[in-house]
Design an enzyme around this catalytic site. Structure first.
Site, PDB file in Angstrom:
ATOM      1  N   GLN A 209       0.854  -1.193   0.000  1.00  0.00           N
ATOM      2  CA  GLN A 209       0.000   0.000   0.000  1.00  0.00           C
ATOM      3  C   GLN A 209       0.886   1.237   0.000  1.00  0.00           C
ATOM      4  O   GLN A 209       0.397   2.346  -0.144  1.00  0.00           O
ATOM      5  CB  GLN A 209      -0.865   0.024   1.263  1.00  0.00           C
ATOM      6  CG  GLN A 209      -1.817  -1.148   1.380  1.00  0.00           C
ATOM      7  CD  GLN A 209      -2.421  -1.212   2.774  1.00  0.00           C
ATOM      8  OE1 GLN A 209      -3.433  -0.607   3.065  1.00  0.00           O
ATOM      9  NE2 GLN A 209      -1.760  -1.955   3.660  1.00  0.00           N
TER      10      GLN A 209
ATOM     11  N   HIS B  50      -1.561   1.290  -4.269  1.00  0.00           N
ATOM     12  CA  HIS B  50      -1.975   2.680  -4.036  1.00  0.00           C
ATOM     13  C   HIS B  50      -1.139   3.680  -4.841  1.00  0.00           C
ATOM     14  O   HIS B  50      -1.096   4.857  -4.512  1.00  0.00           O
ATOM     15  CB  HIS B  50      -1.897   3.012  -2.535  1.00  0.00           C
ATOM     16  CG  HIS B  50      -2.965   2.344  -1.722  1.00  0.00           C
ATOM     17  ND1 HIS B  50      -2.991   2.358  -0.345  1.00  0.00           N
ATOM     18  CD2 HIS B  50      -4.062   1.649  -2.095  1.00  0.00           C
ATOM     19  CE1 HIS B  50      -4.048   1.687   0.087  1.00  0.00           C
ATOM     20  NE2 HIS B  50      -4.710   1.237  -0.956  1.00  0.00           N
TER      21      HIS B  50
HETATM   22  N1  APR Z   1       7.090  -1.969  12.695  1.00  0.00           N
HETATM   23  C1  APR Z   1       5.942  -2.616  12.372  1.00  0.00           C
HETATM   24  N2  APR Z   1       4.744  -2.026  12.381  1.00  0.00           N
HETATM   25  C2  APR Z   1       4.696  -0.734  12.725  1.00  0.00           C
HETATM   26  C3  APR Z   1       5.844   0.014  13.064  1.00  0.00           C
HETATM   27  C4  APR Z   1       7.090  -0.669  13.053  1.00  0.00           C
HETATM   28  N3  APR Z   1       8.231  -0.072  13.367  1.00  0.00           N
HETATM   29  N4  APR Z   1       5.464   1.285  13.362  1.00  0.00           N
HETATM   30  C5  APR Z   1       4.130   1.324  13.209  1.00  0.00           C
HETATM   31  N5  APR Z   1       3.645   0.113  12.833  1.00  0.00           N
HETATM   32  C6  APR Z   1       2.271  -0.297  12.537  1.00  0.00           C
HETATM   33  C7  APR Z   1       1.228   0.416  13.356  1.00  0.00           C
HETATM   34  O1  APR Z   1       1.024  -0.255  14.583  1.00  0.00           O
HETATM   35  C8  APR Z   1       0.017   0.330  12.437  1.00  0.00           C
HETATM   36  O2  APR Z   1      -0.697  -0.883  12.650  1.00  0.00           O
HETATM   37  O3  APR Z   1       2.009   0.051  11.195  1.00  0.00           O
HETATM   38  C9  APR Z   1       0.630   0.312  11.030  1.00  0.00           C
HETATM   39  C10 APR Z   1       0.499   1.637  10.260  1.00  0.00           C
HETATM   40  O4  APR Z   1      -0.860   1.868  10.028  1.00  0.00           O
HETATM   41  P1  APR Z   1      -1.358   3.101   9.137  1.00  0.00           P
HETATM   42  O5  APR Z   1      -0.668   4.343   9.575  1.00  0.00           O
HETATM   43  O6  APR Z   1      -2.832   3.102   9.162  1.00  0.00           O
HETATM   44  O7  APR Z   1      -0.793   2.747   7.670  1.00  0.00           O
HETATM   45  P2  APR Z   1      -1.409   1.760   6.585  1.00  0.00           P
HETATM   46  O8  APR Z   1      -2.128   0.630   7.213  1.00  0.00           O
HETATM   47  O9  APR Z   1      -0.317   1.448   5.633  1.00  0.00           O
HETATM   48  O10 APR Z   1      -2.452   2.709   5.864  1.00  0.00           O
HETATM   49  C11 APR Z   1      -3.181   2.208   4.767  1.00  0.00           C
HETATM   50  O11 APR Z   1      -4.143   4.351   4.401  1.00  0.00           O
HETATM   51  O12 APR Z   1      -4.047   6.656   4.203  1.00  0.00           O
HETATM   52  C12 APR Z   1      -4.003   5.481   3.537  1.00  0.00           C
HETATM   53  O13 APR Z   1      -3.223   5.214   1.380  1.00  0.00           O
HETATM   54  C13 APR Z   1      -2.771   5.285   2.699  1.00  0.00           C
HETATM   55  O14 APR Z   1      -1.707   3.219   2.077  1.00  0.00           O
HETATM   56  C14 APR Z   1      -2.236   3.956   3.166  1.00  0.00           C
HETATM   57  C15 APR Z   1      -3.456   3.291   3.778  1.00  0.00           C
END
Ligand code: APR
Length: 234
Positions: free
Chosen positions: A88, A106
């Site tokens: 993503q 994405h």
């Molecule tokens: N290692 C592993 N996981 C981690 C770390 C780390 N160091 N730091 C944070 N996380 C986890 C968090 O706990 C959370 O579950 O990564 C996840 C990030 O979540 P989001 O910020 O929601 O990102 P994501 O799931 O990729 O978002 C999906 O949302 O806004 C849109 O298009 C955008 O592709 C993105 C989509």
């Protein structure tokens, strides 16, 4: 466990210094996603949207792939079965970490898209609303990013990969954004084993068969080593 399909989210790039979206200090706590990540926001204020993605592009250029990106690239090269990465993320850290088979559902920060004719090209470092499309010459240049309300890319391909996998693994994604948040359930319904690797349980943690929690740079290399050991690749 020959065919492995991996979904990655912002958490895999967090330790490379790229912020996540929904964690404390995440991008969506600082910016209004309706203004910078929707077609309506772009129509209202293209300068603001370009400024947002120009900054993210600059930020990404200075970031380096981390041990988790590199471990997945190693899995792709050393595992005897196929390993597909669906991300993503719009950054290029999987590719710079050595991965080869990456589906950007994405879109990609370093690509430009003409909203008039769908032509795509390499993004200039600074994109602006008056940039001409190199193909049709329209001034409709936008980042090649899938915004909220738009259809993610390669969905037919992705569902085929998901249902034909032996193992589906989600890494560093909060499970808040569909359709990606539904991939584990989709794979599970097709009889595919599922595993979550994340800092903490995601919003869809209950749909996985197993989970391991911790920073991606710890849990991903550890898991890759186990897979390669189990299948006799190390
Ligand atoms: N290692 C592993 N996981 C981690 C770390 C780390 N160091 N730091 C944070 N996380 C986890 C968090 O706990 C959370 O579950 O990564 C996840 C990030 O979540 P989001 O910020 O929601 O990102 P994501 O799931 O990729 O978002 C999906 O949302 O806004 C849109 O298009 C955008 O592709 C993105 C989509």
């Amino acid at each position: 466990m020959s065919r492995i399909v991996i979904l990655t989210g912002a958490g895999i790039s967090a330790e490379s210094g790229l912020g996540t979206f929904r964690d404390k200090d995440g991008l969506w706590t600082k910016y209004d996603l309706n203004e910078v990540a929707t077609p309506e926001g772009f129509a209202r204020n293209p300068d603001l949207v370009h400024e947002f993605y120009n900054a993210r592009r600059a930020n990404c250029r200075t970031a380096q792939p981390n041990a988790a990106h590199e471990a997945l690239a190693q899995l792709q090269s050393d595992h005897t079965g196929r390993v597909t990465i669906i991300t993503q993320n719009v950054d290029d850290l999987h590719e710079r970490g050595g991965a080869t088979d990456v589906i950007h559902m994405h879109g990609e920060l370093f690509r430009a898209l003409c909203a008039a004719c769908d032509h795509r090209w390499v993004a200039p470092p600074e994109m602006s609303p008056d940039h001409l499309c190199p193909s049709c010459k329209a001034t409709a240049t936008r980042p090649d990013i899938v915004w909220f309300g738009e259809m993610p890319y390669h969905m037919d391909d992705i569902y085929e990969h998901l249902t034909e996998a032996d193992l589906f693994v989600a890494i560093g994604t909060s499970g808040n954004v569909y359709p990606a948040a539904g991939f584990a359930a989709e794979a599970s319904a097709a009889g595919v084993e599922t595993l979550e690797l994340n800092l903490e349980p995601s919003a869809v943690a209950g749909t996985f068969d197993a989970a391991r929690f911790g920073p991606a740079t710890d849990v991903v290399p550890m898991w890759v080593t186990e897979v390669l050991e189990r299948t006799g690749q190390v």
